[in-house]
Design a protein around this motif. Structure first.
Motif, PDB file in Angstrom:
ATOM      1  N   HIS A   1       0.873  -1.162   0.000  1.00  0.00           N
ATOM      2  CA  HIS A   1       0.000   0.000   0.000  1.00  0.00           C
ATOM      3  C   HIS A   1       0.918   1.222   0.000  1.00  0.00           C
ATOM      4  CE1 HIS A   1      -3.988   1.622   1.357  1.00  0.00           C
ATOM      5  NE2 HIS A   1      -3.218   2.598   1.763  1.00  0.00           N
TER       6      HIS A   1
ATOM      7  N   ASP B   1      -0.549  -2.067  -4.660  1.00  0.00           N
ATOM      8  CA  ASP B   1      -1.448  -3.168  -4.293  1.00  0.00           C
ATOM      9  C   ASP B   1      -2.818  -3.009  -4.942  1.00  0.00           C
ATOM     10  OD1 ASP B   1      -2.735  -1.246  -2.784  1.00  0.00           O
ATOM     11  OD2 ASP B   1      -2.416  -2.203  -0.854  1.00  0.00           O
TER      12      ASP B   1
ATOM     13  N   HIS C   1      -4.844  -0.324  -4.685  1.00  0.00           N
ATOM     14  CA  HIS C   1      -5.751   0.609  -4.031  1.00  0.00           C
ATOM     15  C   HIS C   1      -5.644   2.005  -4.625  1.00  0.00           C
ATOM     16  CE1 HIS C   1      -6.357  -1.987  -0.232  1.00  0.00           C
ATOM     17  NE2 HIS C   1      -7.317  -2.157  -1.102  1.00  0.00           N
TER      18      HIS C   1
ATOM     19  N   HIS D   1      -4.265  -5.799   0.520  1.00  0.00           N
ATOM     20  CA  HIS D   1      -3.238  -5.915   1.558  1.00  0.00           C
ATOM     21  C   HIS D   1      -2.669  -7.304   1.728  1.00  0.00           C
ATOM     22  CE1 HIS D   1      -5.285  -2.055   2.841  1.00  0.00           C
ATOM     23  NE2 HIS D   1      -4.247  -1.806   2.082  1.00  0.00           N
TER      24      HIS D   1
END
Ligand SMILES: [Cu+2]
Lengths: 114, 292
Positions: free
Chosen positions: A21, A100, A102, B141
């Protein structure tokens, strides 16, 4: 329990760099800084970030900036500000895709002294 | 608060769509798992499991497409124009969501085979459920360190969660049938094992994301996780009450047991919806403390 997890973690961690992230570490001009001139606008990330949109808002509204970095994921993003930056408060807004997957966004302010 | 992204209309839409995607994926995965484990269940109950899985798989495919548009809108900062911008959509396709979408889409299509009665249809749909679980290990994640441990934890957490969530509607049907008690009793026994695995995998993953007690109480991620754990605790209470009181009451012929059990299962479904919303919030607008 903790030791077991740590041991598992150590065994299972792969050599390949993991995607994470990513986040903005620091910027040029620095956040909340007061500067005389702005040569370049830079964003540095801890993991590669694909910066998908960036804008600069000055005392007279949104200003044209020229991206030097393309749409590839980078740890260092560069864009050139306009030649003429009148004194006042500025905000940079950016959006991007973290490695990732996001969606990320952020902004920072700086001031150009007269 | 630390680690909270700006929230706008598109971020809220992203959370709702992601939660709907979770629900669709879990119910779709849960159908084949239910049919595989309870092959001797009443035909009526198996039909509910199959039809629900197929409906969920189709909904899941639609939500997946919708989420591409929402993500494009978010990364472009251009609103609806960004949602249909081919270049932005291309960037999302190139991101881990694109890879995950291929696995998830293929998995949800394979799950449709649960409608084909017999071993081949069931095997194909179980493979589909596995592909959907894998798809969630390819994005977000679980891509952090330690990569393989995180991926395994997410995969196991999802399969165990799907087994439970996918069983709720079929069990709701079974609770209204005269011959449903045996099934409900068997489910209670199996679920006490799978729920333990579900919770252990979830807590281990959470601990790897948080890293310290400070991270739990000082961050948006930590607070959202606490909210999730509170609802999970309520859900476990309902489940324990079903297993220990309501199912035995139903077996002993208590006339009110069926109504009570069915209402309790509907409350479980509401709790699951809240848990999925909390999870979507966790993975959309908050940053795990280990990444702060
Ligand atoms: Cu992330």
């Amino acid at each position: 329990m903790k030791q077991i997890i740590l041991a598992l973690a150590a065994i299972l961690a792969t050599a390949a760099a993991a995607l994470a992230h990513s986040k903005a570490e620091d910027t040029t001009p620095a956040k909340e800084a007061t500067v005389e001139t702005v040569e370049v606008i830079e964003l540095r990330f801890d993991d590669p970030m694909r910066v998908t949109a960036i804008s600069l808002t000055g005392p007279d509204g949104e200003m044209e900036i020229t991206r030097e970095t393309g749409l590839d994921p980078v740890t260092e993003f560069r864009a050139m500000p306009p030649e003429d930056m009148p004194g006042g408060a500025y905000t940079v807004d950016w959006r991007g895709l973290s490695s990732d997957g996001h969606p990320m966004q952020g902004s920072f302010d700086f001031t150009v002294a007269d | 608060m630390d680690g909270l992204s700006p929230i706008d209309g598109w971020a809220l839409l992203a959370i709702l769509a992601k939660a709907a995607g979770y629900a669709a994926a879990l119910v779709a995965m849960g159908g084949p798992l239910f049919v595989a484990v309870f092959r001797s269940a009443p035909g009526d109950v198996l039909r509910v499991a199959r039809q629900l899985a197929v409906g969920a798989a189709i909904l899941g495919l639609a939500v997946l497409a919708l989420r591409f548009g929402i993500r494009s809108a978010r990364i472009s900062g251009m609103g609806f124009e960004g949602a249909v911008d081919p270049m932005m959509l291309g960037l999302v396709w190139d991101s881990p969501l694109g890879t995950a979408a291929l696995w998830r889409g293929a998995g949800e299509l394979l799950i449709l085979a649960v409608l084909i009665e017999g071993t081949i249809g069931l095997t194909a749909s179980l493979l589909g459920a596995l592909l959907v679980a894998v798809s969630y290990t390819l994005v977000g994640h679980s891509l952090g360190d330690p990569r393989w441990l995180l991926a395994v934890l997410v995969g196991v957490h999802l399969l165990a969660g799907a087994f439970w969530i996918g069983a709720l509607a079929p069990l709701h049907r079974a609770a209204g049938l005269t011959g449903g008690t045996v099934l409900l009793h068997r489910f209670g026994i199996i679920a006490s094992g799978t729920v333990a695995v579900l919770i252990l995998a979830g807590l281990t993953f959470a601990w790897l994301m948080i890293g310290s007690f400070g991270g739990l109480f000082g961050t948006a991620y930590g607070w959202t996780l606490i909210a999730k754990i509170i609802v999970v605790t309520g859900l476990l209470g309902l489940a324990a009450n079903n297993k220990l009181r309501l199912v035995p009451a139903l077996a002993s012929g208590d006339p009110t047991a069926s109504t009570n059990l069915r209402r309790s299962i509907r409350m479980e479904i509401i709790a699951v919806a809240l848990i999925l919303l909390a999870t979507a919030t966790l993975t959309s607008i908050t940053t795990p403390p280990v990444n702060l």
